[in-house]
Design an enzyme around this catalytic site. Sequence first.
Site, PDB file in Angstrom:
ATOM      1  N   GLY A   1      38.414  40.872   7.175  1.00  0.00           N
ATOM      2  CA  GLY A   1      37.687  42.048   6.681  1.00  0.00           C
ATOM      3  C   GLY A   1      37.409  41.924   5.193  1.00  0.00           C
ATOM      4  N   ALA A   2      37.126  40.680   4.760  1.00  0.00           N
ATOM      5  CA  ALA A   2      36.974  40.419   3.319  1.00  0.00           C
ATOM      6  C   ALA A   2      35.575  40.777   2.796  1.00  0.00           C
ATOM      7  CB  ALA A   2      37.259  38.939   3.045  1.00  0.00           C
ATOM      8  N   SER A   3      34.656  41.127   3.695  1.00  0.00           N
ATOM      9  CA  SER A   3      33.262  41.269   3.252  1.00  0.00           C
ATOM     10  C   SER A   3      32.918  42.666   2.740  1.00  0.00           C
ATOM     11  CB  SER A   3      32.329  40.931   4.420  1.00  0.00           C
ATOM     12  OG  SER A   3      32.543  41.875   5.459  1.00  0.00           O
ATOM     13  N   SER A   4      33.833  43.623   2.890  1.00  0.00           N
ATOM     14  CA  SER A   4      33.455  45.003   2.571  1.00  0.00           C
ATOM     15  C   SER A   4      34.690  45.838   2.258  1.00  0.00           C
ATOM     16  CB  SER A   4      32.717  45.578   3.799  1.00  0.00           C
ATOM     17  OG  SER A   4      32.612  46.975   3.753  1.00  0.00           O
TER      18      SER A   4
ATOM     19  N   ILE B   1      37.940  47.757   1.421  1.00  0.00           N
ATOM     20  CA  ILE B   1      39.259  47.401   0.876  1.00  0.00           C
ATOM     21  C   ILE B   1      39.426  45.878   0.806  1.00  0.00           C
ATOM     22  CG2 ILE B   1      41.760  47.604   1.263  1.00  0.00           C
ATOM     23  CD1 ILE B   1      41.078  50.245   2.859  1.00  0.00           C
TER      24      ILE B   1
ATOM     25  N   TYR C   1      40.709  54.575  18.264  1.00  0.00           N
ATOM     26  CA  TYR C   1      41.173  54.048  16.969  1.00  0.00           C
ATOM     27  C   TYR C   1      42.691  54.131  16.870  1.00  0.00           C
ATOM     28  CZ  TYR C   1      41.439  53.510  11.836  1.00  0.00           C
ATOM     29  OH  TYR C   1      41.734  53.086  10.551  1.00  0.00           O
TER      30      TYR C   1
END
Length: 254
Positions: free
Chosen positions: A32-35, A37, A176
């Site tokens: 999840g490095a693209s956006s 946190i 979720y």
Amino acid sequence: MNILKHLIYPPIFMNDDKLRKHFANKWIVITGASSGIGEALTLRLIGVQANLYLIARNEEKLMALCHKAKNNGCKADYCAIDLRQRNQLATLCSRLREQLPSVSYLFCNAGKSINRTILDSIDRMHDFDRTMDLNYRSAVALSLALIPALKRAKGKIVYTSSVSSLYPTFPGWSAYHSSKCAANIWFKTARKEFNKLLVKVQIAYMPLVHTPMSDKNKRYRNLPAYSADEGACILLRLAMSNRFSYKPWWAFGV
Ligand SMILES: NC(=O)c1ccc[n+]([C@@H]2O[C@H](COP(=O)([O-])OP(=O)(O)OC[C@H]3O[C@@H](n4cnc5c(N)ncnc54)[C@H](OP(=O)(O)O)[C@@H]3O)[C@@H](O)[C@H]2O)c1
């Protein structure tokens, strides 16, 4: 509003020298490095010369972050992948095993939230599959793949959970919260089992953070919340500590 923000979300300070001491020249894997946190976390770590392996779907974004990292003296690589696709995930796990013999930190941060009632999901079984595959299954698969590399570095796994998964159930959040709670249990168990490997496991029960994900929900957009950079600092402070988990102060006791 500002007083309320400071009370519920006290400012988080980060000392770059301390960060550098912990993370410089260490291999760190971030999903999840693209956006949001994950991107803020990546930028902080680029600033202190960590070596980064970045994972998400948005290739252009990952490529730009890797470029920035290399320009700043870091080693960096990325994999653009949909973590819900089991074959792609298995290939990534094999590749990571070969490419990274030693990993100091695995940040399992990629995630997706869905706000839809069960009765509105009667023809949407894929909502439950997708949240489970991303928020739970991919984090488990990557942790399993990296155990030998984490063991070599006496490393840490940090899971980005949600403080809402600690509270009583709330209509609309079954997909979720089920996926986050499944991961909470897995990582709590792993923490005990991995102790003997000297691999530490930590969970950040994150409160509201303004990111593209949370801001999609109109109700959250104008609420006080942490910024993505503050969210990243929560993960980094937890990773530098010996605590098992982070919870906001008002969630102690749950
Ligand atoms: N924001 C909050 O208020 C909040 C609160 C509690 C917990 N959290 C948790 O914090 C984590 C980060 O979320 P965020 O708020 O920073 O959201 P975000 O800005 O939407 O970032 C989510 C990240 O996950 C990646 N991702 C999503 N679907 C993916 C897929 N199928 N395969 C691979 N990567 C995927 C996205 O990249 P691509 O789109 O490029 O794939 C992105 O990098 C999540 O685990 C979330 O549950 C957030």
